[in-house]
Scaffold this motif. Structure first.
Motif, PDB file in Angstrom:
ATOM      1  N   THR A  48       0.885  -1.251  -0.020  1.00  0.00           N
ATOM      2  CA  THR A  48       0.169   0.039  -0.024  1.00  0.00           C
ATOM      3  C   THR A  48       0.952   1.355   0.149  1.00  0.00           C
ATOM      4  N   ILE A  49       2.078   1.259   0.765  1.00  0.00           N
ATOM      5  CA  ILE A  49       2.753   2.405   0.784  1.00  0.00           C
ATOM      6  C   ILE A  49       4.343   2.307   0.049  1.00  0.00           C
ATOM      7  N   GLU A  50       4.185   1.505  -1.069  1.00  0.00           N
ATOM      8  CA  GLU A  50       5.220   1.301  -1.889  1.00  0.00           C
ATOM      9  C   GLU A  50       5.632   2.599  -2.540  1.00  0.00           C
ATOM     10  N   TYR A  51       4.684   3.271  -3.158  1.00  0.00           N
ATOM     11  CA  TYR A  51       4.921   4.561  -4.144  1.00  0.00           C
ATOM     12  C   TYR A  51       5.043   5.735  -3.324  1.00  0.00           C
ATOM     13  N   VAL A  52       5.034   5.581  -1.720  1.00  0.00           N
ATOM     14  CA  VAL A  52       5.239   6.930  -1.052  1.00  0.00           C
ATOM     15  C   VAL A  52       6.502   6.628  -0.075  1.00  0.00           C
ATOM     16  N   LEU A  53       7.469   5.677  -0.225  1.00  0.00           N
ATOM     17  CA  LEU A  53       8.459   5.546   0.551  1.00  0.00           C
ATOM     18  C   LEU A  53       9.245   6.723   0.800  1.00  0.00           C
ATOM     19  N   ASP A  54       9.407   7.419  -0.247  1.00  0.00           N
ATOM     20  CA  ASP A  54      10.346   8.527  -0.036  1.00  0.00           C
ATOM     21  C   ASP A  54       9.775   9.892   0.530  1.00  0.00           C
ATOM     22  N   ARG A  55       8.434   9.550   0.982  1.00  0.00           N
ATOM     23  CA  ARG A  55       7.798  10.617   1.862  1.00  0.00           C
ATOM     24  C   ARG A  55       7.858  10.307   3.193  1.00  0.00           C
ATOM     25  N   ILE A  56       8.492   8.995   3.686  1.00  0.00           N
ATOM     26  CA  ILE A  56       8.230   8.647   5.111  1.00  0.00           C
ATOM     27  C   ILE A  56       9.283   8.585   5.645  1.00  0.00           C
ATOM     28  N   ASP A  57       8.996   8.656   7.326  1.00  0.00           N
ATOM     29  CA  ASP A  57      10.353   8.590   8.003  1.00  0.00           C
ATOM     30  C   ASP A  57      10.095   7.694   8.759  1.00  0.00           C
TER      31      ASP A  57
END
Length: 237
Positions: free
Chosen positions: A132-141
């Motif tokens: 579900t979060i594969e495409y937002v990994l670079d937004r995540i800490d």
């Protein structure tokens, strides 16, 4: 805010959840668990809508902020989440974590959290796939893996989340993202999740059991037991 600015590493972090603390003594409880070895303080916010329980809001978070010297880690189990992000940022949150399902656009939510000067976390319920979060990994800490269904403390650990942690650890690669686990964390379950790749462990009743503000030594023993079990598993892995 006391956000850590040191180089990222994956050391084991213990984040006691104040959901299991004495609500009449929240400030003192935060000071006590930090004095007994907590790395972060985890603040569970529930709205009685997204999850079947009601805890507290941004005014309480603001009140306990002066009592927290480490990291105030705010987990928002609320929907819609976007309208309240600013309130918790102003309350002093270092990390703000929102659930994938808590709004229509998780990418926008994560951007908003960072724009407010906080670290951005995303939470996955037991039935929510890692992809579900594969495409937002670079937004995540931070990725919070729920190992119980959210809404209540004291639930039993769900073993099926362990393979999800392994998938997430492979997905993030070298990105500076903490993998946090929340739910049923004890000295018995901590090794399972740290061997799989988690490094930040939220524990409520397992930390606060047997102690009090007047006698917090049990908090220290409980924190050390969880940390030692987790670190031993990482060495073996």
């Amino acid at each position: 805010m006391s956000l850590d600015t040191t180089d990222f590493d994956r050391k084991v972090l213990i984040a006691p959840s104040i959901l299991s603390a004495d609500f009449a003594e929240l400030g003192a409880e935060c000071r006590a668990v930090e004095a007994e070895g907590a790395d972060w303080v985890h603040v569970d916010v529930m709205d009685g809508h997204f999850v079947p329980n009601l805890t507290f809001g941004a005014p309480v978070a603001k009140c306990i902020r002066p009592h927290i010297r480490t990291v105030m880690d705010v987990h928002l189990m609320i929907a819609p989440v976007d309208p309240l992000l600013e309130d918790f940022a102003k309350a002093g949150a270092d990390y703000i974590t929102a659930h994938v399902e808590a709004g229509p656009h998780i990418d926008r939510t994560l951007q908003a959290i960072r724009a407010l000067g906080c670290k951005a976390g995303v939470a996955l319920n037991p039935g929510t796939p890692a992809e579900t979060i594969e495409y937002v990994l670079d937004r995540i800490d931070l990725i919070l893996v729920m190992s119980v269904n959210p809404g209540f403390g004291g639930q039993s650990f769900i073993p099926a989340v362990v393979p999800k942690i392994e998938i997430l650890r492979r997905m993030i690669g070298d990105r500076p993202i903490h993998i946090q686990v929340d739910g049923g964390v004890t000295p018995e379950t901590a090794p399972l999740v740290t061997a799989a790749g988690a490094n930040c462990l939220v524990a409520g009743s397992a930390v606060f059991k047997g102690g009090s503000v007047a006698d917090p030594s049990a908090y220290g023993r409980n924190i050390r037991a969880i940390r030692e079990a987790a670190e031993a598993a990482r060495v073996r892995a």
